[in-house]
Design a protein around this motif. Structure first.
Motif, PDB file in Angstrom:
ATOM      1  N   SER A 134      -0.086  -5.183  -8.360  1.00 52.03           N
ATOM      2  CA  SER A 134       0.080  -4.932  -6.926  1.00 52.03           C
ATOM      3  C   SER A 134       0.979  -5.994  -6.321  1.00 52.03           C
ATOM      4  O   SER A 134       1.038  -7.138  -6.797  1.00 52.03           O
ATOM      5  N   ARG A 135       1.668  -5.614  -5.265  1.00 52.27           N
ATOM      6  CA  ARG A 135       2.431  -6.603  -4.530  1.00 52.27           C
ATOM      7  C   ARG A 135       2.334  -6.298  -3.040  1.00 52.27           C
ATOM      8  O   ARG A 135       2.221  -5.152  -2.629  1.00 52.27           O
ATOM      9  N   CYS A 136       2.339  -7.367  -2.248  1.00 56.65           N
ATOM     10  CA  CYS A 136       2.253  -7.252  -0.800  1.00 56.65           C
ATOM     11  C   CYS A 136       3.416  -8.014  -0.176  1.00 56.65           C
ATOM     12  O   CYS A 136       3.793  -9.090  -0.657  1.00 56.65           O
ATOM     13  N   THR A 137       3.959  -7.441   0.881  1.00 57.43           N
ATOM     14  CA  THR A 137       5.136  -7.994   1.540  1.00 57.43           C
ATOM     15  C   THR A 137       4.821  -8.311   2.989  1.00 57.43           C
ATOM     16  O   THR A 137       4.205  -7.511   3.685  1.00 57.43           O
ATOM     17  N   VAL A 138       5.254  -9.480   3.429  1.00 60.50           N
ATOM     18  CA  VAL A 138       5.156  -9.877   4.833  1.00 60.50           C
ATOM     19  C   VAL A 138       6.571 -10.058   5.365  1.00 60.50           C
ATOM     20  O   VAL A 138       7.386 -10.771   4.756  1.00 60.50           O
ATOM     21  N   LEU A 139       6.879  -9.425   6.481  1.00 58.75           N
ATOM     22  CA  LEU A 139       8.170  -9.579   7.155  1.00 58.75           C
ATOM     23  C   LEU A 139       7.935 -10.277   8.484  1.00 58.75           C
ATOM     24  O   LEU A 139       7.077  -9.855   9.277  1.00 58.75           O
ATOM     25  N   ARG A 187       5.258  -7.616  10.131  1.00 61.63           N
ATOM     26  CA  ARG A 187       4.759  -6.433   9.436  1.00 61.63           C
ATOM     27  C   ARG A 187       4.286  -6.858   8.054  1.00 61.63           C
ATOM     28  O   ARG A 187       4.899  -7.708   7.409  1.00 61.63           O
ATOM     29  N   MET A 188       3.189  -6.237   7.605  1.00 64.63           N
ATOM     30  CA  MET A 188       2.701  -6.468   6.246  1.00 64.63           C
ATOM     31  C   MET A 188       2.348  -5.122   5.625  1.00 64.63           C
ATOM     32  O   MET A 188       1.758  -4.264   6.280  1.00 64.63           O
ATOM     33  N   PHE A 189       2.734  -4.959   4.370  1.00 61.52           N
ATOM     34  CA  PHE A 189       2.385  -3.739   3.642  1.00 61.52           C
ATOM     35  C   PHE A 189       2.196  -4.076   2.161  1.00 61.52           C
ATOM     36  O   PHE A 189       2.701  -5.099   1.668  1.00 61.52           O
ATOM     37  N   CYS A 190       1.460  -3.223   1.464  1.00 59.40           N
ATOM     38  CA  CYS A 190       1.188  -3.428   0.040  1.00 59.40           C
ATOM     39  C   CYS A 190       1.511  -2.156  -0.737  1.00 59.40           C
ATOM     40  O   CYS A 190       1.582  -1.061  -0.169  1.00 59.40           O
ATOM     41  N   VAL A 221      13.164  -5.485  11.206  1.00 64.49           N
ATOM     42  CA  VAL A 221      11.781  -5.181  10.822  1.00 64.49           C
ATOM     43  C   VAL A 221      11.388  -3.800  11.351  1.00 64.49           C
ATOM     44  O   VAL A 221      10.687  -3.035  10.668  1.00 64.49           O
ATOM     45  N   ALA A 222      11.847  -3.461  12.543  1.00 64.05           N
ATOM     46  CA  ALA A 222      11.550  -2.144  13.109  1.00 64.05           C
ATOM     47  C   ALA A 222      12.126  -1.038  12.232  1.00 64.05           C
ATOM     48  O   ALA A 222      11.538   0.035  12.100  1.00 64.05           O
ATOM     49  N   GLN A 223      13.283  -1.296  11.617  1.00 64.88           N
ATOM     50  CA  GLN A 223      13.885  -0.332  10.692  1.00 64.88           C
ATOM     51  C   GLN A 223      12.938  -0.070   9.526  1.00 64.88           C
ATOM     52  O   GLN A 223      12.737   1.071   9.100  1.00 64.88           O
ATOM     53  N   VAL A 224      12.330  -1.119   9.010  1.00 65.35           N
ATOM     54  CA  VAL A 224      11.371  -0.985   7.909  1.00 65.35           C
ATOM     55  C   VAL A 224      10.138  -0.212   8.375  1.00 65.35           C
ATOM     56  O   VAL A 224       9.623   0.663   7.657  1.00 65.35           O
ATOM     57  N   GLY A 238      20.569   3.180   7.331  1.00 64.54           N
ATOM     58  CA  GLY A 238      20.893   2.453   8.546  1.00 64.54           C
ATOM     59  C   GLY A 238      20.522   0.990   8.539  1.00 64.54           C
ATOM     60  O   GLY A 238      20.714   0.296   9.548  1.00 64.54           O
ATOM     61  N   ALA A 239      19.978   0.479   7.431  1.00 63.22           N
ATOM     62  CA  ALA A 239      19.594  -0.933   7.365  1.00 63.22           C
ATOM     63  C   ALA A 239      20.838  -1.820   7.330  1.00 63.22           C
ATOM     64  O   ALA A 239      21.865  -1.454   6.775  1.00 63.22           O
ATOM     65  N   VAL A 240      20.728  -2.996   7.920  1.00 61.16           N
ATOM     66  CA  VAL A 240      21.829  -3.955   7.990  1.00 61.16           C
ATOM     67  C   VAL A 240      21.530  -5.133   7.077  1.00 61.16           C
ATOM     68  O   VAL A 240      20.396  -5.637   7.050  1.00 61.16           O
TER      69      VAL A 240
END
Length: 282
Positions: free
Chosen positions: A241-246, A230-233, A193-196, A158-160
């Motif tokens: 390691s990698r970390c993502t910020v949306l 949102r942030m996750f690793c 971001v809510a989809q993620v 469902g991601a756009v």
């Protein structure tokens, strides 16, 4: 048939029936696949195949009308059914003509607000944004993408996809950063971001033959002017390691992806860049 090696895939027309220009396939052969992640690290895999029989049909036949009997099944299926089961991209083989608004994950042009391309450009960090790292060139200038591919997130979930997407890359030593920014119209950037957020509980997943494990959310101080963040690793192939910020504001989304030898360094780098990235969205 199709092939590719770090280049766009090439379509080659192959006529039905025996073709003297193309020798018979060997009984055994090996296939190599090199996958490159979002930071640029590569991972190569290989497979050995044995062919007991190559499917054949008379010259002039329509390949899409041929039915195949798959192992363990009793009812023959066609190429389109096989494609659907494999989750391959749409557009392979004959498909009905559609407008952009009817294609899963793609936004109709009429939904995009004026000035979206300029807002995306403004959201990009400058070449000297990451201290101690050199900025790299990125070609092509526009690249469309979903908010994040974590946990297999994509049109099938469902991601756009954005429009006017652009990327910037920085590298230095064992660290790397990639920023992506793109615009939405059919939904807001906050909804992307809510989809993620809804898929982050997977724990681990595989993308382009690279395994990502230990997916978990990480605290990120509230940034001013941001609608959703949102942030996750995660761990990449048990090596780094990698970390993502949306970050989302209005119709524009920014993704900061930082990679380092350990999670602490990756998280520190991502948090540091989240501040100027948020400021660029205002």
């Amino acid at each position: 048939m199709r092939w590719g090696d770090d280049e766009p895939f090439t379509d080659v027309a192959v006529k039905a029936g025996r073709n003297a220009a193309h020798p018979v396939l060997p009984a055994r052969f090996q296939v190599y696949l090199t996958a490159t992640d979002l930071i640029g690290e590569r991972d190569m895999n290989s497979w050995d195949f044995t062919l007991s029989e190559v499917p054949a049909y008379p010259a002039g036949s329509d390949p899409w009308s041929v039915r195949h009997l798959l192992t363990g099944e009793t009812d023959p299926v066609g190429p389109e059914q096989i494609r659907e089961r494999s989750d391959c991209a749409t557009g392979v083989g004959p498909v009905p003509a559609v407008t952009s608004s009817a294609v899963p994950g793609q936004q109709p042009a009429a939904s995009i607000k004026p000035g979206a391309a300029e807002r995306v450009e403004k959201a990009l960090l400058g070449p000297n944004a990451v201290a101690g790292m050199a900025a790299g060139a990125f070609d092509p200038p526009y690249v469309e993408d979903v908010a994040s591919h974590v946990c297999g997130n994509g049109p099938q979930l469902g991601a756009v996809s954005t429009v006017f997407g652009q990327e910037r890359v920085w590298r230095g030593g064992d660290r790397g950063v990639r920023q992506f920014a793109g615009a939405y119209g059919m939904i807001t950037a906050a909804e992307a971001v809510a989809q993620v957020n809804g898929v982050l509980g997977c724990g681990e997943y595989t993308e382009y033959m690279i395994k990502y494990a230990g997916v978990h959310q990480v605290d990120l101080p509230k940034l001013p002017g941001i609608d959703q963040q949102r942030m996750f690793c995660e761990t990449v192939a048990k090596k780094s390691s990698r970390c993502t910020v949306l970050l989302a504001r209005g119709d524009v989304l920014t993704r900061i992806l930082a990679r380092a030898a350990n999670q602490q360094d990756a998280a520190d780098l991502a948090r540091m860049l989240a501040v100027p990235a948020a400021a660029a969205l205002r």
